[in-house]
Motif scaffolding. Structure first.
Motif, short mmCIF file in Angstrom:
data_model
loop_
_atom_site.label_atom_id
_atom_site.label_comp_id
_atom_site.label_asym_id
_atom_site.label_seq_id
_atom_site.Cartn_x
_atom_site.Cartn_y
_atom_site.Cartn_z
N MET A 1 0.88 -1.19 0.03
CA MET A 1 0.09 0.07 0.20
C MET A 1 0.95 1.22 -0.05
SD MET A 1 -1.04 2.17 2.59
CE MET A 1 -0.67 2.63 4.19
N LEU A 2 1.66 1.36 -1.16
CA LEU A 2 2.55 2.46 -1.31
C LEU A 2 1.82 3.91 -1.43
CD1 LEU A 2 5.57 2.12 -1.55
CD2 LEU A 2 5.27 2.40 -4.15
N HIS B 1 -4.63 -2.82 5.68
CA HIS B 1 -3.21 -3.20 5.68
C HIS B 1 -2.62 -2.52 7.18
CE1 HIS B 1 1.08 -3.73 5.02
NE2 HIS B 1 1.08 -2.46 5.41
N LEU B 2 -3.03 -1.28 7.50
CA LEU B 2 -2.49 -0.86 8.60
C LEU B 2 -2.93 -1.59 9.88
CD1 LEU B 2 -2.91 3.05 7.97
CD2 LEU B 2 -0.60 1.73 8.07
N THR C 1 -0.92 -4.51 10.90
CA THR C 1 0.42 -4.36 11.25
C THR C 1 0.26 -4.13 12.89
OG1 THR C 1 0.36 -1.92 10.96
CG2 THR C 1 1.19 -3.20 9.06
N GLY C 2 -0.95 -3.98 13.41
CA GLY C 2 -1.17 -3.58 14.59
C GLY C 2 -1.10 -1.86 14.69
N ALA C 3 -1.11 -1.30 13.78
CA ALA C 3 -1.23 0.19 14.02
C ALA C 3 -2.70 0.71 14.77
CB ALA C 3 -1.16 1.09 12.45
N VAL D 1 -4.29 8.25 11.22
CA VAL D 1 -3.87 7.11 12.10
C VAL D 1 -3.07 7.74 13.45
CG1 VAL D 1 -1.79 5.07 11.99
CG2 VAL D 1 -3.31 6.29 9.95
N SER E 1 1.19 5.21 16.60
CA SER E 1 1.60 4.11 15.58
C SER E 1 2.79 4.26 14.98
CB SER E 1 0.57 4.12 14.51
OG SER E 1 -0.75 3.59 15.32
N PHE E 2 3.13 5.31 14.80
CA PHE E 2 4.56 5.85 14.25
C PHE E 2 5.00 7.36 14.87
CE2 PHE E 2 7.50 7.55 11.38
CZ PHE E 2 8.50 6.60 11.15
N LEU F 1 -4.51 9.69 6.11
CA LEU F 1 -4.58 9.10 4.57
C LEU F 1 -5.73 10.03 3.81
CD1 LEU F 1 -4.60 5.33 5.63
CD2 LEU F 1 -2.81 6.99 5.18
N ARG G 1 9.52 0.23 10.94
CA ARG G 1 8.35 0.13 11.23
C ARG G 1 7.54 1.02 10.13
NH1 ARG G 1 3.85 -1.78 12.74
NH2 ARG G 1 2.35 -0.61 14.08
N PHE G 2 8.38 2.18 9.50
CA PHE G 2 7.67 2.91 8.30
C PHE G 2 7.35 1.80 7.27
CE2 PHE G 2 7.11 6.28 5.04
CZ PHE G 2 6.33 6.95 5.96
N GLU H 1 6.80 -1.40 7.25
CA GLU H 1 5.69 -2.10 7.47
C GLU H 1 4.54 -1.63 7.41
OE1 GLU H 1 7.75 -4.69 11.64
OE2 GLU H 1 6.04 -3.34 11.53
N LEU H 2 4.41 -0.42 7.77
CA LEU H 2 3.26 0.53 7.77
C LEU H 2 2.69 0.88 6.44
CD1 LEU H 2 3.57 2.64 10.84
CD2 LEU H 2 1.77 0.97 10.81
N TYR H 3 3.89 1.54 5.55
CA TYR H 3 3.43 2.39 4.43
C TYR H 3 4.26 1.62 3.20
CZ TYR H 3 1.28 5.29 7.81
OH TYR H 3 0.21 5.66 8.49
N GLY H 4 5.09 0.62 3.49
CA GLY H 4 5.64 -0.19 2.21
C GLY H 4 6.49 0.72 1.42
N VAL H 5 7.22 1.48 2.13
CA VAL H 5 8.21 2.59 1.44
C VAL H 5 9.86 2.35 1.99
CG1 VAL H 5 8.97 4.86 1.31
CG2 VAL H 5 6.50 4.30 1.46
N GLU I 1 9.61 12.33 19.79
CA GLU I 1 9.52 12.15 18.75
C GLU I 1 8.35 12.86 17.88
OE1 GLU I 1 11.35 7.90 17.97
OE2 GLU I 1 9.40 7.65 18.73
#
Lengths: 138, 138
Positions: free
Chosen positions: A1-2, A93-94, A97-99, A118, A122-123, A130, B22-23, B25-29, B75
């Protein structure tokens, strides 16, 4: 999910008129769209820069998410929004990943786009939005 | 002095390896470039999203600007960078508007680009970086 693109970078401001004017003086960028999003308790101004935007966000009242952000942290960077083509797939998808999601289902945001937030946990303390866009990037 | 693009949105993180993973996993980048910029006291990872980037920034030591930011705020979003074609002209214009500059003259930043920071007091508590890019956007 780019993600397709960085849709916008949002800056929380106290006075939207003043911020729009100052940003224009500094960076020569004018407002593309300005809109009250009552459900989010904000008035927002979108300023196009290249293929992305700076979004200036002012609270409609102190007791709103952006009003409380200003009270707690002052003006400054508030969130970053990624454009995606299929927001349900992105949320699914998120979740896998447990987000932690603020919005389990998409809702309607500025410009009529389907959006979801989000949670910053989560990050790296970063509030991420989104935004579903059409395939032509509109 | 219209910025050409949003070059990147920078997020301060405590552990660069963990944040990159982690990024992803979450966003596929994935990481496009990773680099220690000793003069700024950071290690940075650039992740391309559309025509822009997310930059993950970790301090090389606690007593650095990003180390102090983490200590003070935790962060989160750290700065936004605008791509410009002529950084001297951009700085001259900013000075003419009364903006407070952190860098009066450009210095060399990540990727070998000429960069300069504009003080957060110049616009709504937001640290803004200018990055000089070639006309082809490289």
């Amino acid at each position: 999910m780019l993600p397709y693109n960085i849709d916008h970078v949002a800056i929380a401001v106290a006075d939207l008129d003043e911020a729009v004017q100052r940003f224009g003086e500094l960076y020569g960028v004018a407002v593309q769209r300005r809109e009250v999003v009552a459900e989010q308790g904000v008035e927002e101004a979108m300023l196009a820069i290249g293929g992305s935007h700076v979004q200036l966000l002012a609270p409609l009242a102190p007791d709103t998410p952006v009003g409380r952000f200003l009270d707690r942290r002052g003006e400054g960077l508030h969130h970053v929004a990624f454009a995606v083509f299929d927001i349900e797939a992105a949320l699914e998808h998120l979740r896998s990943t447990g987000a932690r999601l603020i919005d389990d289902e998409p809702r309607i945001g500025g410009g009529g786009h389907r959006i979801a937030f989000v949670h910053p946990s989560s990050f790296s303390g970063t509030l991420i939005e989104l935004v579903e866009v059409e395939v032509d990037g509109a």
